[in-house]
Design an enzyme around this catalytic site. Structure first.
Site, PDB file in Angstrom:
ATOM      1  N   ASP A 218       3.453 -10.065  -8.091  1.00  0.00           N
ATOM      2  CA  ASP A 218       3.762 -11.477  -8.236  1.00  0.00           C
ATOM      3  C   ASP A 218       2.613 -12.331  -7.726  1.00  0.00           C
ATOM      4  O   ASP A 218       2.008 -12.046  -6.685  1.00  0.00           O
ATOM      5  CB  ASP A 218       5.036 -11.776  -7.430  1.00  0.00           C
ATOM      6  CG  ASP A 218       5.516 -13.196  -7.591  1.00  0.00           C
ATOM      7  OD1 ASP A 218       5.909 -13.557  -8.705  1.00  0.00           O
ATOM      8  OD2 ASP A 218       5.520 -13.941  -6.587  1.00  0.00           O
ATOM      9  N   GLU A 269      -4.015   7.750  -4.804  1.00  0.00           N
ATOM     10  CA  GLU A 269      -3.684   8.905  -3.966  1.00  0.00           C
ATOM     11  C   GLU A 269      -2.505   9.684  -4.546  1.00  0.00           C
ATOM     12  O   GLU A 269      -2.281  10.847  -4.187  1.00  0.00           O
ATOM     13  CB  GLU A 269      -3.288   8.443  -2.551  1.00  0.00           C
ATOM     14  CG  GLU A 269      -4.404   7.809  -1.744  1.00  0.00           C
ATOM     15  CD  GLU A 269      -3.865   7.223  -0.442  1.00  0.00           C
ATOM     16  OE1 GLU A 269      -2.645   7.388  -0.172  1.00  0.00           O
ATOM     17  OE2 GLU A 269      -4.642   6.587   0.290  1.00  0.00           O
TER      18      GLU A 269
END
Length: 562
Positions: A218, A269
């Site tokens: 957002d 990751e």
């Protein structure tokens, strides 16, 4: 469980495995999707119970607007705890069950993260209010000494009124003011503070560890404000969230990119192609493309496309610019027509007056559009959009052809914009009204006991999913057919080639073996040789006559080339 991957491995991975390049993502506004416990508020269990209906659309993922702990002063975009579920929506266990059900149906799950600001009830902000000016607690936010003559600067909130709120010192005197780009209950974080950055890295990992497939970010063009916080007066007709050529000092500053490069390292990751998508209201598209460079985000919402009028040449120019600018950084373009912040496109595309983003429409709006014209244009626009290569976003209810809810009673409205502008701007409630699932009942199947946090228009019975499910000419049937064909012909991973035609209201292009032709005019247009030898697959409006060789007004048709 995390898995470390090298840059070489990431770059070498086949684009075919990068699902987000061609995905269709369905936005769920949780409070308005489905209510499982009859309190009038949609919730996570309600989503889980209705997920099959979304999987039937042949979409790739769902994106959920915020469901975190919140006082709900801005429908959950005021977060008080980023690592828990608000009791309104359920529990973390409900979230885990929803993710498991979605994954079992082949749907990925993207959650809405709100990093620009938090709730004034967040523990950090409460600590900041209790601390002294210049303290580490206050440095997590944007506190400023206000001059005796007034506020630190002239910035105006997206929701109306000043962008600064004064605090009160223990002795009752006026204290420092804090910055809030949105409501005064939503203080902005200071993203130059390392504690803030570390906290959000932890938030990312918390949700990724629960199987979340990515984040819609957002206000991804906020976070960093211009040095010195200079006065700025925007064009009064500009969209409140930005999107103008002239950047406000609270939008689109270069420092945001360092943040997203840091986030991308966290995302990478994890296995399973987790993604970041930017809500970045910036222009031109060459600037927006900076958010999706290879080491930053994966996608950015294409607001210039959403903002297009119902105009063939404007859309062609925006499509060309989008493919060029996003392609220049190796990213897919995305396409979107509706979301929880804009007037639904089944209404918006028939508006004749200016309607800046966020203002909404209501009973006193002049020149309200013809619903039949709006729906016809919406169906045609969706058919064109879903034929384009790249990613696409759908907003819940658009597959039903839902219009904007215009006649909401004043006392029912809840958007902060309505209150902060002294009821001059209607705000976004009209696009957030709960969905109609069944034609019968007080809330059309949204809630078992008929409760609904915003009232649903009586005429929405005709839009209910139960009514449209078996009607071959319904908007729901059109979406199903378009999305199935898009997947079958791999249009998201295709390539657009324009087909030349001299008629200005006609757009035609090929994407693989699909020829899409759209008539934006108000009269039938001659197809000439455009579709010779091609098989018609789907059209946005049911055929009304047997006339061959033309395309009806405000209609899009897909053909299969030989």
């Amino acid at each position: 469980m995390t898995q470390t991957r090298t840059d070489v491995e990431n770059l070498a991975e086949s684009k075919d495995a990068q699902w987000w390049r061609s995905s269709v993502i369905y936005q769920i506004y949780p409070r308005s999707f489905a209510d499982s416990n009859s309190d009038g508020m949609g919730d996570l269990k309600g989503i889980t119970q209705r997920l099959e209906s979304i999987a039937e659309l042949s979409v790739d993922a769902i994106w959920l607007s915020p469901f975190f702990s919140s006082p709900q002063k801005d429908a959950g975009y005021d977060v008080s705890n980023y690592c828990d579920v608000d009791p309104l929506f359920g529990t973390l266990q409900d979230y885990d069950a929803m993710v498991a059900k979605a994954h079992s149906l082949g749907l990925k799950v993207i959650v809405d993260l709100v990093p620009n600001h938090c709730s004034d009830q967040h523990p950090w902000f409460q600590e900041a209010l209790a601390a002294a000016p210049g303290s580490p607690e206050r440095d997590r936010f944007m506190f400023q000494d206000a001059p005796e003559t007034g506020l630190p600067n002239n910035w105006e909130s997206v929701f109306g009124g000043p962008m600064w709120n004064a605090t009160t010192n223990p002795d009752g005197s006026v204290g420092q003011s804090y910055l809030h780009v949105f409501d005064s209950s939503q203080p902005d974080f200071n993203w130059k503070n390392e504690e803030v950055r570390a906290m959000f890295r932890d938030v990312l990992r918390f949700w990724l560890d629960r199987g979340t497939d990515g984040f819609r970010v957002d206000v991804a063009h906020g976070l960093i404000k211009a040095e010195g916080l200079p006065d700025f007066t925007p064009n009064p007709m500009a969209a409140s969230m930005g999107g103008t050529e002239e950047l406000a000092p609270w939008w689109g500053q270069d420092g945001v990119h360092e943040i997203y490069r840091d986030w991308r390292k966290v995302i990478d990751e994890y296995d399973g192609e987790r993604v970041l998508c930017a809500e970045a209201w910036v222009n031109p598209l060459s600037l927006m493309a900076k958010w999706v460079r290879p080491d930053e985000m994966h996608q950015a919402f294409n607001f210039p496309y959403l903002s297009c009028d119902y105009d063939a040449q404007q859309i062609r120019e925006t499509v060309d610019e989008s493919l060029k600018e996003f392609g220049a950084v190796g990213a897919p373009s995305t396409w979107v027509l509706s979301n929880h912040d804009v007037v639904r496109h089944a209404t918006r595309l028939a508006l004749t007056d200016e309607n800046p983003q966020g203002e909404g429409i209501g009973p006193k709006t002049p020149n309200l559009p013809d619903p039949a014209v709006g729906l016809r244009r919406a169906r045609s626009s969706t058919a064109l959009m879903l034929a384009l290569p790249g990613g696409a976003y759908l907003y819940q209810g658009e597959e039903l052809g839902l219009p904007e809810a215009i006649d909401l009673p004043d006392e029912a409205r809840q958007d902060p914009t309505w209150f902060r502008t002294n009821k001059e701007r209607y705000g976004r409630d009209g696009c957030r009204v709960p969905l109609p699932w069944e034609a019968e009942g007080a809330s059309f199947g949204f809630s078992d006991n008929g409760e609904s946090w915003l009232p649903q228009p009586a005429q929405w019975a005709s839009f209910a999913r139960s009514v449209q499910r078996d009607d071959p000419d319904s908007t729901l049937s059109l979406y199903r057919k378009l999305l199935e064909l898009r997947k079958t012909h791999n249009l998201g991973a295709g390539q657009l080639t324009w087909v030349t035609d001299e008629q200005p209201d006609l757009l035609a292009f090929t994407n693989g073996k699909i020829l899409a032709i759209a008539n934006f005019g108000q009269s039938p247009l001659d197809l000439g040789q455009l579709a010779n030898g091609a098989q018609e697959l789907v059209r946005s409006q049911p055929a009304t006559d047997a006339e061959n060789g033309s395309i009806p007004a405000e209609t899009t048709i897909w053909f299969l080339l030989p």
